[in-house]
Design an enzyme around this catalytic site. Sequence first.
Site, PDB file in Angstrom:
ATOM      1  N   CYS A 118       0.832  -1.211   0.000  1.00  0.00           N
ATOM      2  CA  CYS A 118       0.000   0.000   0.000  1.00  0.00           C
ATOM      3  C   CYS A 118       0.871   1.267   0.000  1.00  0.00           C
ATOM      4  O   CYS A 118       1.885   1.347   0.703  1.00  0.00           O
ATOM      5  CB  CYS A 118      -0.904  -0.016   1.221  1.00  0.00           C
ATOM      6  SG  CYS A 118      -2.072   1.346   1.229  1.00  0.00           S
ATOM      7  N   CYS A 163       0.433   4.586   6.995  1.00  0.00           N
ATOM      8  CA  CYS A 163      -0.207   4.416   8.307  1.00  0.00           C
ATOM      9  C   CYS A 163       0.745   3.643   9.232  1.00  0.00           C
ATOM     10  O   CYS A 163       1.090   2.485   8.932  1.00  0.00           O
ATOM     11  CB  CYS A 163      -1.526   3.676   8.153  1.00  0.00           C
ATOM     12  SG  CYS A 163      -2.569   4.367   6.841  1.00  0.00           S
ATOM     13  N   CYS A 187       0.237  -0.076  10.327  1.00  0.00           N
ATOM     14  CA  CYS A 187      -0.245  -1.073   9.361  1.00  0.00           C
ATOM     15  C   CYS A 187       0.869  -1.892   8.710  1.00  0.00           C
ATOM     16  O   CYS A 187       1.773  -1.346   8.068  1.00  0.00           O
ATOM     17  CB  CYS A 187      -1.075  -0.391   8.283  1.00  0.00           C
ATOM     18  SG  CYS A 187      -1.817  -1.587   7.149  1.00  0.00           S
ATOM     19  N   CYS A 242     -16.926  -8.799   5.295  1.00  0.00           N
ATOM     20  CA  CYS A 242     -16.260  -7.521   5.054  1.00  0.00           C
ATOM     21  C   CYS A 242     -15.019  -7.742   4.192  1.00  0.00           C
ATOM     22  O   CYS A 242     -14.182  -8.586   4.510  1.00  0.00           O
ATOM     23  CB  CYS A 242     -15.883  -6.895   6.398  1.00  0.00           C
ATOM     24  SG  CYS A 242     -15.001  -5.337   6.213  1.00  0.00           S
ATOM     25  N   CYS A 302     -19.828  -5.492   3.576  1.00  0.00           N
ATOM     26  CA  CYS A 302     -19.079  -4.304   3.974  1.00  0.00           C
ATOM     27  C   CYS A 302     -17.798  -4.297   3.151  1.00  0.00           C
ATOM     28  O   CYS A 302     -17.245  -5.361   2.850  1.00  0.00           O
ATOM     29  CB  CYS A 302     -18.754  -4.371   5.465  1.00  0.00           C
ATOM     30  SG  CYS A 302     -17.805  -2.932   6.052  1.00  0.00           S
ATOM     31  N   CYS A 338     -19.510   2.736   8.482  1.00  0.00           N
ATOM     32  CA  CYS A 338     -18.779   1.953   9.483  1.00  0.00           C
ATOM     33  C   CYS A 338     -17.489   2.724   9.731  1.00  0.00           C
ATOM     34  O   CYS A 338     -16.638   2.821   8.847  1.00  0.00           O
ATOM     35  CB  CYS A 338     -18.487   0.557   8.945  1.00  0.00           C
ATOM     36  SG  CYS A 338     -17.444  -0.423  10.053  1.00  0.00           S
ATOM     37  N   ARG A 383     -18.111  -2.805  17.322  1.00  0.00           N
ATOM     38  CA  ARG A 383     -17.381  -4.013  16.911  1.00  0.00           C
ATOM     39  C   ARG A 383     -16.067  -4.147  17.673  1.00  0.00           C
ATOM     40  O   ARG A 383     -15.209  -3.269  17.596  1.00  0.00           O
ATOM     41  CB  ARG A 383     -17.112  -3.976  15.399  1.00  0.00           C
ATOM     42  CG  ARG A 383     -18.391  -3.788  14.604  1.00  0.00           C
ATOM     43  CD  ARG A 383     -18.220  -3.967  13.115  1.00  0.00           C
ATOM     44  NE  ARG A 383     -19.421  -3.502  12.428  1.00  0.00           N
ATOM     45  CZ  ARG A 383     -20.546  -4.199  12.280  1.00  0.00           C
ATOM     46  NH1 ARG A 383     -20.629  -5.418  12.754  1.00  0.00           N
ATOM     47  NH2 ARG A 383     -21.598  -3.675  11.667  1.00  0.00           N
TER      48      ARG A 383
HETATM   49  N1  SAM Z   1      -6.726   0.513   3.108  1.00  0.00           N
HETATM   50  C1  SAM Z   1      -8.000   0.801   3.625  1.00  0.00           C
HETATM   51  C2  SAM Z   1      -7.981   1.954   4.581  1.00  0.00           C
HETATM   52  O1  SAM Z   1      -6.998   2.184   5.255  1.00  0.00           O
HETATM   53  O2  SAM Z   1      -8.996   2.645   4.660  1.00  0.00           O
HETATM   54  C3  SAM Z   1      -8.699  -0.367   4.259  1.00  0.00           C
HETATM   55  C4  SAM Z   1      -7.953  -1.382   5.090  1.00  0.00           C
HETATM   56  S1  SAM Z   1      -7.270  -0.820   6.612  1.00  0.00           S
HETATM   57  C5  SAM Z   1      -6.254  -2.178   7.028  1.00  0.00           C
HETATM   58  C6  SAM Z   1      -8.637  -0.843   7.738  1.00  0.00           C
HETATM   59  C7  SAM Z   1      -8.380  -0.459   9.171  1.00  0.00           C
HETATM   60  O3  SAM Z   1      -7.716  -1.509   9.846  1.00  0.00           O
HETATM   61  C8  SAM Z   1      -7.519   0.737   9.444  1.00  0.00           C
HETATM   62  O4  SAM Z   1      -8.194   1.943   9.282  1.00  0.00           O
HETATM   63  C9  SAM Z   1      -7.138   0.525  10.896  1.00  0.00           C
HETATM   64  O5  SAM Z   1      -8.063   1.141  11.748  1.00  0.00           O
HETATM   65  C10 SAM Z   1      -7.197  -0.994  11.054  1.00  0.00           C
HETATM   66  N2  SAM Z   1      -5.863  -1.556  11.285  1.00  0.00           N
HETATM   67  C11 SAM Z   1      -4.880  -1.721  10.378  1.00  0.00           C
HETATM   68  N3  SAM Z   1      -3.775  -2.249  10.941  1.00  0.00           N
HETATM   69  C12 SAM Z   1      -4.052  -2.412  12.253  1.00  0.00           C
HETATM   70  C13 SAM Z   1      -3.299  -2.896  13.370  1.00  0.00           C
HETATM   71  N4  SAM Z   1      -2.043  -3.284  13.250  1.00  0.00           N
HETATM   72  N5  SAM Z   1      -3.906  -2.938  14.566  1.00  0.00           N
HETATM   73  C14 SAM Z   1      -5.179  -2.523  14.709  1.00  0.00           C
HETATM   74  N6  SAM Z   1      -5.940  -2.050  13.688  1.00  0.00           N
HETATM   75  C15 SAM Z   1      -5.382  -1.979  12.481  1.00  0.00           C
HETATM   76  C1  DTB Z   2     -11.421  -2.330  11.146  1.00  0.00           C
HETATM   77  O1  DTB Z   2     -11.614  -1.276  11.787  1.00  0.00           O
HETATM   78  N1  DTB Z   2     -10.696  -3.358  11.590  1.00  0.00           N
HETATM   79  C2  DTB Z   2     -10.617  -4.390  10.593  1.00  0.00           C
HETATM   80  C3  DTB Z   2     -11.629  -3.901   9.515  1.00  0.00           C
HETATM   81  N2  DTB Z   2     -11.927  -2.573   9.964  1.00  0.00           N
HETATM   82  C4  DTB Z   2     -11.255  -3.926   8.103  1.00  0.00           C
HETATM   83  C5  DTB Z   2      -9.212  -4.578  10.100  1.00  0.00           C
HETATM   84  C6  DTB Z   2      -8.228  -4.918  11.196  1.00  0.00           C
HETATM   85  C7  DTB Z   2      -6.891  -5.157  10.588  1.00  0.00           C
HETATM   86  C8  DTB Z   2      -5.879  -5.591  11.586  1.00  0.00           C
HETATM   87  C9  DTB Z   2      -4.526  -5.760  11.003  1.00  0.00           C
HETATM   88  C10 DTB Z   2      -4.395  -6.813   9.956  1.00  0.00           C
HETATM   89  O2  DTB Z   2      -4.902  -7.944  10.133  1.00  0.00           O
HETATM   90  O3  DTB Z   2      -3.746  -6.554   8.924  1.00  0.00           O
HETATM   91 FE1  SF4 Z   3      -2.857   1.146   3.351  1.00  0.00          FE
HETATM   92 FE2  SF4 Z   3      -2.827  -0.063   5.710  1.00  0.00          FE
HETATM   93 FE3  SF4 Z   3      -3.141   2.561   5.581  1.00  0.00          FE
HETATM   94 FE4  SF4 Z   3      -5.138   0.949   4.733  1.00  0.00          FE
HETATM   95  S1  SF4 Z   3      -4.368   1.126   6.818  1.00  0.00           S
HETATM   96  S2  SF4 Z   3      -4.333   2.788   3.709  1.00  0.00           S
HETATM   97  S3  SF4 Z   3      -3.920  -0.743   3.916  1.00  0.00           S
HETATM   98  S4  SF4 Z   3      -1.319   1.425   4.935  1.00  0.00           S
END
Ligand code: SAM
Ligand code: DTB
Ligand code: SF4
Length: 345
Positions: free
Chosen positions: A74, A78, A81, A118, A149, A209, A281
């Site tokens: 990506c 973030c 992530c 989702c 979702c 959401c 959730r």
């Molecule tokens: N790329 C899209 C975005 O960021 O909108 C969708 C996927 S992103 C992984 C969805 C959500 O997962 C993020 O907004 C964040 O709140 C959550 N998330 C990602 N990595 C995480 C982590 N290591 N621990 C907890 N929540 C996480």
């Molecule tokens: C959200 O708030 N939590 C979910 C869903 N929306 C998409 C994602 C959590 C991702 C946790 C890190 C991972 O598994 O990569």
């Molecule tokens: Fe990309 Fe992860 Fe950020 Fe979603 S949360 S925009 S997958 S870096």
Amino acid sequence: MTTISIVPVSSLRSAPARTVTPDVPQRWPVAEIEALYALPFMDLLFRAQQVHREHFDANEVQLSTLLSIKTGGCSEDCGYCPQASTADSGIEASKLMPLSEVIEAAQAAKDQGATRFCMGAAWRSPKERDMERVTDMVREVRALGLETCMTLGMLEAEQAQALKDAGLDYYNHNLDSAPEFYESIITTRTYQDRLDTLTHVRSAGINVCCGGIVGMGESRTERAGLIAQLANLHPYPESVPINNLVAVEGTPLANTAPLDPFEFVRTIAIARITMPLTMVRLSAGREQMDEALQALCFLAGANSIFYGDKLLTTSNPQADRDRQLFARLGLKAQGERPAASTQTC
Ligand code: SAM
Ligand code: DTB
Ligand code: SF4
């Protein structure tokens, strides 16, 4: 079209949460949310249970299964992530999953008892060439009788409309944290960018959401600031995922000290009190929690979990373990008959 804008913490008592609705009074000033955090734990949980029972069956929890339809690589940064290309997490970038595999995964989730599916993509935003494929996914998953979702990053108004036309029930796009903390975690898109996407989702008539992550090193005031941003959206989101940071090796937040578990439970309780009708959730971080802590989260008003052994890239409790937990607590999955408690004394 309506727009949403950030409410500075300092102005929360006097200014409306959104520029579109200046006549709507601020429902939840940050100071009032901080006062909830300061309540004795038992009093807070009692209040949350009261609110929860007014609107929901307190013994019912929705099962939602997550599928990563496009993983890794990506362009966003973030800090939490593992899918950011800036992270050194060892996750390989994949292409968008073929429709047939998505349908297969959705059917398997349904067979396991999930009622919600989702789909998440590691994108900044979907490209035009992806839209037909993701809208096909929505149509097919919905045809299986599952609530749908998607979380695909930022959306333009037309993209939100296309997802709505395909029948999408919810779009997940998180605010992640309070505006003042957000900037230390993500630099490639602004808080206002996120609010703009929420405006497009709302205007298209898709359920919103929207939640965030706690345990990223933010202060309690900043946790209260996140809840205030969510609770003061007008209307507040229909669904609020509360994630506990999964500190993944190779991400900038890998060495963050874990949050006090009771602070996590408090955050769930306060989400429930401030947004009584929303689906709260209990999202990422459940694998790192023991059963007693999860039970406290349900007591605090969480009524949906991610079900299945994987979130997007990190692990989640095995479905079997969750089934045992539900049986021990006498919880029923939404859409299923009640399970008798296995407690014998
Ligand atoms: N790329 C899209 C975005 O960021 O909108 C969708 C996927 S992103 C992984 C969805 C959500 O997962 C993020 O907004 C964040 O709140 C959550 N998330 C990602 N990595 C995480 C982590 N290591 N621990 C907890 N929540 C996480
Ligand atoms: C959200 O708030 N939590 C979910 C869903 N929306 C998409 C994602 C959590 C991702 C946790 C890190 C991972 O598994 O990569
Ligand atoms: Fe990309 Fe992860 Fe950020 Fe979603 S949360 S925009 S997958 S870096």
